[in-house]
Design an enzyme around this catalytic site. Structure first.
Site, PDB file in Angstrom:
ATOM      1  N   HIS A  17       0.845  -1.203   0.000  1.00 39.79           N
ATOM      2  CA  HIS A  17       0.000   0.000   0.000  1.00 39.79           C
ATOM      3  C   HIS A  17       0.877   1.250   0.000  1.00 39.79           C
ATOM      4  O   HIS A  17       0.643   2.198  -0.746  1.00 39.79           O
ATOM      5  CB  HIS A  17      -0.912   0.022   1.231  1.00 39.79           C
ATOM      6  CG  HIS A  17      -1.935  -1.077   1.231  1.00 39.79           C
ATOM      7  ND1 HIS A  17      -3.267  -0.832   1.023  1.00 39.79           N
ATOM      8  CD2 HIS A  17      -1.820  -2.404   1.380  1.00 39.79           C
ATOM      9  CE1 HIS A  17      -3.925  -1.976   1.066  1.00 39.79           C
ATOM     10  NE2 HIS A  17      -3.072  -2.949   1.277  1.00 39.79           N
ATOM     11  N   GLU A  18       1.893   1.213   0.875  1.00 42.55           N
ATOM     12  CA  GLU A  18       2.784   2.369   0.998  1.00 42.55           C
ATOM     13  C   GLU A  18       3.489   2.651  -0.337  1.00 42.55           C
ATOM     14  O   GLU A  18       3.629   3.788  -0.769  1.00 42.55           O
ATOM     15  CB  GLU A  18       3.817   2.076   2.103  1.00 42.55           C
ATOM     16  CG  GLU A  18       4.726   3.245   2.406  1.00 42.55           C
ATOM     17  CD  GLU A  18       5.688   2.969   3.567  1.00 42.55           C
ATOM     18  OE1 GLU A  18       5.598   1.896   4.193  1.00 42.55           O
ATOM     19  OE2 GLU A  18       6.525   3.845   3.820  1.00 42.55           O
ATOM     20  N   ARG A  19       3.902   1.563  -0.990  1.00 44.55           N
ATOM     21  CA  ARG A  19       4.656   1.722  -2.250  1.00 44.55           C
ATOM     22  C   ARG A  19       3.774   2.257  -3.357  1.00 44.55           C
ATOM     23  O   ARG A  19       4.181   3.116  -4.147  1.00 44.55           O
ATOM     24  CB  ARG A  19       5.299   0.377  -2.624  1.00 44.55           C
ATOM     25  CG  ARG A  19       6.446   0.065  -1.685  1.00 44.55           C
ATOM     26  CD  ARG A  19       6.980  -1.338  -1.765  1.00 44.55           C
ATOM     27  NE  ARG A  19       7.967  -1.502  -0.689  1.00 44.55           N
ATOM     28  CZ  ARG A  19       8.472  -2.648  -0.286  1.00 44.55           C
ATOM     29  NH1 ARG A  19       8.112  -3.774  -0.883  1.00 44.55           N
ATOM     30  NH2 ARG A  19       9.350  -2.698   0.694  1.00 44.55           N
ATOM     31  N   GLY A  70       3.039   5.947  -2.633  1.00 44.48           N
ATOM     32  CA  GLY A  70       4.230   6.740  -2.944  1.00 44.48           C
ATOM     33  C   GLY A  70       4.367   6.971  -4.433  1.00 44.48           C
ATOM     34  O   GLY A  70       4.675   8.076  -4.894  1.00 44.48           O
TER      35      GLY A  70
END
Ligand code: FAD
Length: 389
Positions: A243-245, A248
């Site tokens: 999710h973070e990637r 980003g």
């Protein structure tokens, strides 16, 4: 327009754009100068707009929509001149997927619901002074004593920690089972006795997002604060990273679009040797090349989102998208700043600001080289060891 989006996405896009233009952008310079923004106030507004629980269950205050609506939020917030805000919201949203997927109902009522409403700011607690890329090497430990976990150790580079309410902490909960099965994720309130926050770190960019180390000295939290199964923390965190990637990557795409637009505008007006700078083939070819790379990245990001919505494992695609976003974030704004001449060396120039802000995507949530390691392992190029951030 991608087939991912409908008129409902347009409606959400308009609401977020208004939020960015009215509530964020007018304060961008002031917040940057202060080194932080009033996150609690901003998060409450974001919560009212539903931005903090787009794909989370209605039972905990979420909108129960799919990840395509999260794309809209990342893209629109990514346009903000207060770049640290989409960065902080991205960290918050990347701290809650494991809790939402694996936490007990009691834990979700206590910590997920306020994170979705915007009453609480959540932090990701993975990196340590001696372990960033190699997550398996973290040293922070939680020992069971009666009905509590007793936590000792420290975390480094924690986004929003000076204003955060709780942290999703990755800690070693056993000395056995090897480094991939001895870790658990534990929700730790940042006002618990024994937690202390270090001095804010002075960063290259994303100035209105505060980043600081967090220290744990015999911090006690009830055993029920553990997310899901004991020993599954490494796996949960690897899932959370996807999710973070993606966030980003999507946030960065918005900035890259802006750099290209501003560069085309400036170089079409500024003249040297009797013609616009843009009218040199070497310049417009370079910009055309970047446009092609940005569109290819967007297509890859959307393909990854479609796979995520279809509940497929997106480790390879998300790592590829994050890697290419990092690569472009390092190359594109720097190359474009060159076409601004002396103006491209000025602190206030929007392009140089994006050059500073965007490059975090090449490091945070797993450095470019780590993404290449993940891709190589997934493609069978090297032996698979689940060791890296
Ligand atoms: C502004 C900011 C905010 C952050 N927010 C958070 C947060 O909220 N929560 C959190 O947990 N962490 C956060 N981080 C930490 C971030 O995830 C780490 O910085 C990142 O994972 C890299 O770890 P490291 O800094 O320890 O670098 P190291 O692990 O020391 O690596 C240094 C460099 O070595 C290279 N490298 C590493 N491994 C390999 C390899 N196998 N092959 C080739 N080259 C390699 C890479 O170029 C890498 O950048 C943040 C960092 C920053 C700068």
């Amino acid at each position: 327009m991608s087939k991912l989006f409908t008129y409902e996405h347009d409606e959400m896009r308009r609401n977020i754009r208004r939020f960015v233009q009215e509530d964020l952008d007018p304060h961008a310079e002031e917040w940057d100068a202060q080194g932080k923004a009033p996150l609690r106030e901003i998060f409450r507004k974001a919560g009212e707009l539903g931005l903090l629980g787009i794909n989370k269950p209605a039972e905990y205050g979420g909108l129960d929509l799919d990840f395509s609506f999260v794309v809209v939020a990342a893209e629109e917030l990514g346009r903000s001149h207060a770049g640290g805000i989409p960065f902080a919201i991205g960290a918050h949203l990347s701290a809650i997927p494991a809790l939402a997927a694996h936490g007990s109902d009691e834990l979700k009522q206590e910590f997920l619901a306020p994170a979705i409403s915007g009453e609480a700011v959540a932090c990701i607690g993975v990196s340590e002074p001696q372990a960033g890329s190699d997550v398996s090497a973290i040293k922070t430990a939680a020992q069971r004593q009666g009905g509590d976990w007793v936590i000792n150790g420290s975390k480094m580079w924690i986004t929003s920690s000076t204003q955060g309410n709780w942290i999703s902490l990755l800690a070693n909960t056993s000395t056995e089972n090897g480094p991939y099965h001895n870790k658990s994720l534990i929700v730790v309130p940042l006002d618990a006795p024994g937690v202390s926050i270090g001095a804010p770190l002075h960063k290259l960019g994303m100035h209105c997002s505060d980043t600081a180390p967090v220290f744990f000295d015999n911090v006690r939290v009830p055993v029920r604060h553990m997310i899901g199964e004991e020993g599954a923390g490494f796996r949960y965190q690897m899932e959370q990273f996807q999710h973070e990637r993606l966030w980003g990557c999507l946030r960065t795409l918005a900035g890259l679009d802006e750099v290209l637009r501003l560069t085309a505008e400036y170089t079409s007006e500024r003249k040297t040797f009797g013609k616009a700078i843009l009218d040199n083939q070497v310049v417009y070819h370079r910009l055309a090349d970047f446009h092609a790379q940005v569109e290819a990245l967007r297509a890859l990001a959307y393909q990854t989102v479609e796979a995520m919505i279809a509940d497929q494992d997106v480790t390879t695609l998300a790592s590829m998208a994050k890697y290419l976003a990092g690569k472009l974030a390092l190359e594109l704004p720097s190359a474009c700043a060159q076409y601004f001449g002396g103006q491209g060396y000025m602190w206030e120039n929007r392009v140089t600001r994006l050059m500073r802000d965007l490059r975090i995507v090449a490091v945070g949530g797993g450095a470019n080289e780590v993404m290449l390691e993940v891709i190589a392992k997934q493609k069978g190029l090297v032996k698979k060891r689940r060791s890296q951030n």
